[in-house]
Design a protein around this motif. Structure first.
Motif, PDB file in Angstrom:
ATOM      1  N   LEU A   1      38.831  16.665  10.923  1.00 17.18           N
ATOM      2  CA  LEU A   1      37.840  16.297  11.938  1.00 17.18           C
ATOM      3  C   LEU A   1      38.494  16.024  13.282  1.00 17.18           C
ATOM      4  N   ASP A   2      39.650  15.361  13.265  1.00 18.86           N
ATOM      5  CA  ASP A   2      40.377  15.120  14.522  1.00 18.86           C
ATOM      6  C   ASP A   2      40.779  16.439  15.171  1.00 18.86           C
ATOM      7  N   GLU A   3      41.291  17.357  14.358  1.00 18.02           N
ATOM      8  CA  GLU A   3      41.747  18.650  14.879  1.00 18.02           C
ATOM      9  C   GLU A   3      40.577  19.437  15.474  1.00 18.02           C
ATOM     10  N   ILE A   4      39.452  19.442  14.764  1.00 13.14           N
ATOM     11  CA  ILE A   4      38.269  20.158  15.254  1.00 13.14           C
ATOM     12  C   ILE A   4      37.757  19.535  16.554  1.00 13.14           C
ATOM     13  N   TYR A   5      37.727  18.200  16.577  1.00 18.29           N
ATOM     14  CA  TYR A   5      37.180  17.486  17.738  1.00 18.29           C
ATOM     15  C   TYR A   5      38.053  17.679  18.984  1.00 18.29           C
ATOM     16  N   PHE A   6      39.348  17.430  18.856  1.00 21.50           N
ATOM     17  CA  PHE A   6      40.215  17.448  20.032  1.00 21.50           C
ATOM     18  C   PHE A   6      40.469  18.862  20.559  1.00 21.50           C
ATOM     19  N   ASN A   7      40.385  19.863  19.683  1.00 23.91           N
ATOM     20  CA  ASN A   7      40.677  21.226  20.112  1.00 23.91           C
ATOM     21  C   ASN A   7      39.451  22.136  20.137  1.00 23.91           C
ATOM     22  N   LYS A   8      38.267  21.530  19.849  1.00 27.02           N
ATOM     23  CA  LYS A   8      37.003  22.288  19.880  1.00 27.02           C
ATOM     24  C   LYS A   8      37.111  23.574  19.070  1.00 27.02           C
ATOM     25  N   LEU A   9      37.583  23.415  17.824  1.00 25.92           N
ATOM     26  CA  LEU A   9      37.883  24.568  16.989  1.00 25.92           C
ATOM     27  C   LEU A   9      36.738  24.955  16.064  1.00 25.92           C
ATOM     28  N   LYS A  10      36.637  26.238  15.819  1.00 25.94           N
ATOM     29  CA  LYS A  10      35.816  26.772  14.749  1.00 25.94           C
ATOM     30  C   LYS A  10      36.724  27.655  13.903  1.00 25.94           C
ATOM     31  N   GLY A  11      36.428  27.775  12.635  1.00 26.34           N
ATOM     32  CA  GLY A  11      37.284  28.553  11.751  1.00 26.34           C
ATOM     33  C   GLY A  11      36.704  28.571  10.359  1.00 26.34           C
ATOM     34  N   VAL A  12      37.561  28.414   9.352  1.00 19.06           N
ATOM     35  CA  VAL A  12      37.130  28.463   7.958  1.00 19.06           C
ATOM     36  C   VAL A  12      37.581  27.183   7.267  1.00 19.06           C
ATOM     37  N   LEU A  13      36.650  26.554   6.562  1.00 16.79           N
ATOM     38  CA  LEU A  13      36.933  25.319   5.831  1.00 16.79           C
ATOM     39  C   LEU A  13      36.984  25.634   4.340  1.00 16.79           C
ATOM     40  N   ALA A  14      38.067  25.218   3.682  1.00 17.92           N
ATOM     41  CA  ALA A  14      38.219  25.404   2.236  1.00 17.92           C
ATOM     42  C   ALA A  14      38.279  24.037   1.571  1.00 17.92           C
TER      43      ALA A  14
ATOM     44  N   ALA B   1      45.863  19.185 -11.923  1.00 23.75           N
ATOM     45  CA  ALA B   1      45.987  19.754 -10.577  1.00 23.75           C
ATOM     46  C   ALA B   1      46.590  18.700  -9.661  1.00 23.75           C
ATOM     47  N   TYR B   2      47.332  19.155  -8.662  1.00 25.23           N
ATOM     48  CA  TYR B   2      48.020  18.245  -7.745  1.00 25.23           C
ATOM     49  C   TYR B   2      47.032  17.434  -6.915  1.00 25.23           C
ATOM     50  N   LYS B   3      45.941  18.085  -6.485  1.00 19.23           N
ATOM     51  CA  LYS B   3      44.914  17.401  -5.714  1.00 19.23           C
ATOM     52  C   LYS B   3      43.566  17.596  -6.395  1.00 19.23           C
ATOM     53  N   LYS B   4      42.649  16.669  -6.141  1.00 23.57           N
ATOM     54  CA  LYS B   4      41.379  16.650  -6.849  1.00 23.57           C
ATOM     55  C   LYS B   4      40.225  17.064  -5.933  1.00 23.57           C
ATOM     56  N   GLU B   5      39.009  16.922  -6.468  1.00 21.03           N
ATOM     57  CA  GLU B   5      37.817  17.287  -5.718  1.00 21.03           C
ATOM     58  C   GLU B   5      37.785  16.576  -4.360  1.00 21.03           C
ATOM     59  N   GLY B   6      37.485  17.327  -3.323  1.00 23.05           N
ATOM     60  CA  GLY B   6      37.445  16.771  -1.977  1.00 23.05           C
ATOM     61  C   GLY B   6      38.643  17.151  -1.132  1.00 23.05           C
ATOM     62  N   ALA B   7      39.746  17.572  -1.766  1.00 23.60           N
ATOM     63  CA  ALA B   7      40.897  18.054  -0.995  1.00 23.60           C
ATOM     64  C   ALA B   7      40.440  19.233  -0.136  1.00 23.60           C
ATOM     65  N   ALA B   8      40.878  19.266   1.108  1.00 18.71           N
ATOM     66  CA  ALA B   8      40.336  20.279   2.032  1.00 18.71           C
ATOM     67  C   ALA B   8      41.411  20.822   2.958  1.00 18.71           C
ATOM     68  N   MET B   9      41.166  22.039   3.434  1.00 16.31           N
ATOM     69  CA  MET B   9      42.020  22.691   4.432  1.00 16.31           C
ATOM     70  C   MET B   9      41.134  23.356   5.466  1.00 16.31           C
ATOM     71  N   PHE B  10      41.631  23.384   6.685  1.00 21.28           N
ATOM     72  CA  PHE B  10      40.935  24.103   7.753  1.00 21.28           C
ATOM     73  C   PHE B  10      41.848  25.204   8.258  1.00 21.28           C
ATOM     74  N   PHE B  11      41.333  26.421   8.276  1.00 18.01           N
ATOM     75  CA  PHE B  11      42.095  27.576   8.729  1.00 18.01           C
ATOM     76  C   PHE B  11      41.615  27.954  10.126  1.00 18.01           C
ATOM     77  N   LYS B  12      42.514  27.804  11.095  1.00 21.47           N
ATOM     78  CA  LYS B  12      42.162  28.144  12.473  1.00 21.47           C
ATOM     79  C   LYS B  12      42.188  29.653  12.662  1.00 21.47           C
ATOM     80  N   ASP B  13      41.558  30.094  13.735  1.00 22.18           N
ATOM     81  CA  ASP B  13      41.512  31.531  14.017  1.00 22.18           C
ATOM     82  C   ASP B  13      42.894  32.110  14.306  1.00 22.18           C
ATOM     83  N   ASP B  14      43.842  31.262  14.754  1.00 21.09           N
ATOM     84  CA  ASP B  14      45.189  31.775  15.036  1.00 21.09           C
ATOM     85  C   ASP B  14      46.075  31.802  13.791  1.00 21.09           C
TER      86      ASP B  14
END
Length: 338
Positions: free
Chosen positions: A8-21, A30-43
């Protein structure tokens, strides 16, 4: 720590759109559980993690090739037993379902609303229909409802009782993904000595909003505490605590000034306050002397930190933050009625 805070900080400060996983379901290990997330920027750069590094490269390659232009789910079966499969060689041994969805202009605005509510101290539950991709953000009091899903027929209390992850929602008669987002817990530290520096840094990295207060401006400054969210310079007093800091029932509070009279004054101000955690650095014998009591009140933690035979500022910081994380996660689990 919630990956979404950083996203959310990254999206807010850089006004980004992309893909959320987002990991929406895990079976087995599994190493991480439900709710673990990644944001893939266009670059091509990424924020957050969904595994220990096993899945990120594959997911990035899929997204680079056009995956994620619409809401889709990938199932990674990690149960294989050879290094050429997703199994033993990856260090995981379960099935992981990852929801991939585009962050368009509308979703972007809704994520900014989520960020604003969390920063106001308001918990938010996210619900996404897996068959249609429609979603809804809602608060437990029902005051805030926003998203692409109509919320009139939603039983809010039923949603708040569900676990994070995939659930069958009887009112919609379909499978949904639920995630409960809670505001970052606030850690208030009285004392800005050198041993506080690694404590503040580690607490900030593990998901706490950190306030540092000390009467010495030469110590309580941004140079020493670049990771602190708030710095309050002043002598411990009722005005400072109730007006400038405003302690609340949700706060974790540590007294680490190494100054006997200041610690005594702080304890006198804080002892009767409704605080989630009140910890005092030092032995229980010293804390009894601070209070002039033979028996310590049950709401005081002293000595602070998990018992790991810690030595030095860094190890002591690890033991303290580990105790805070343990309590924080315990309280978070209790908030969701299973």
């Amino acid at each position: 720590m919630e990956d979404m805070y950083e996203i959310l900080d990254e999206i807010y400060f850089n006004k980004l759109k992309g893909v959320l996983a987002t990991v929406i379901h895990v079976e087995g290990s599994a190493y991480k559980k439900e709710g673990a997330a990644m944001f893939f920027k266009d670059d091509g750069t990424q924020v957050g993690l969904i595994s220990a590094g096993c899945l990120e490269e594959d997911l990035a390659a899929r997204i680079q090739n056009g995956f994620g232009q619409q809401t889709e789910t990938i199932v990674y079966d990690m149960r294989g037993y050879n290094d050429l499969s997703w199994g033993e060689g990856s260090g995981c041994n379960g099935i992981i379902e990852v929801l991939v969805e585009p962050v368009d202009a509308t979703y972007y605005e809704h994520l900014l609303k989520l960020k604003a509510l969390l920063e106001k101290g308001i918990a938010v539950t996210f619900m996404k229909c897996l068959s249609t991709g429609s979603y809804l953000f809602l608060t437990e009091d029902g005051h805030y409802k926003f998203g692409s899903l109509r919320g009139e027929s939603i039983n809010i209390q039923e949603c708040f009782r569900l676990r994070n992850g995939k659930n069958y929602l009887s009112m919609l008669k379909e499978e949904v993904y639920i995630h409960h987002y809670y505001p970052k817990p606030r850690l208030i530290i009285f004392g800005a000595g050198k041993d506080t520096i690694p404590l503040v840094s580690l607490a900030a990295q593990t998901g706490f909003t950190v306030t540092v207060s000390d009467w010495r401006p030469g110590l309580c400054n941004k140079r020493n505490f670049p990771n602190a969210d708030v710095l309050v310079v002043g002598f411990p007093s009722t005005e400072l605590i109730e007006e400038r800091i405003k302690v609340s029932p949700h706060d974790f509070v540590l007294i680490v000034t190494h100054h006997f009279s200041k610690d005594a004054q702080l304890l006198a101000y804080l002892l009767d306050k409704n605080i989630r955690y009140l910890g005092v650095l030092g032995s229980s014998r010293r804390t009894k002397r601070l209070l002039g009591m033979e028996q310590l009140p049950s709401n005081i933690r002293t000595p602070i930190g998990l018992s790991i035979a810690a030595e030095g500022p860094e190890e002591i910081a690890v033991s303290i933050v580990a105790e805070l994380i343990q309590l924080k996660n315990q309280l978070m689990r209790e908030k969701v009625h299973l």
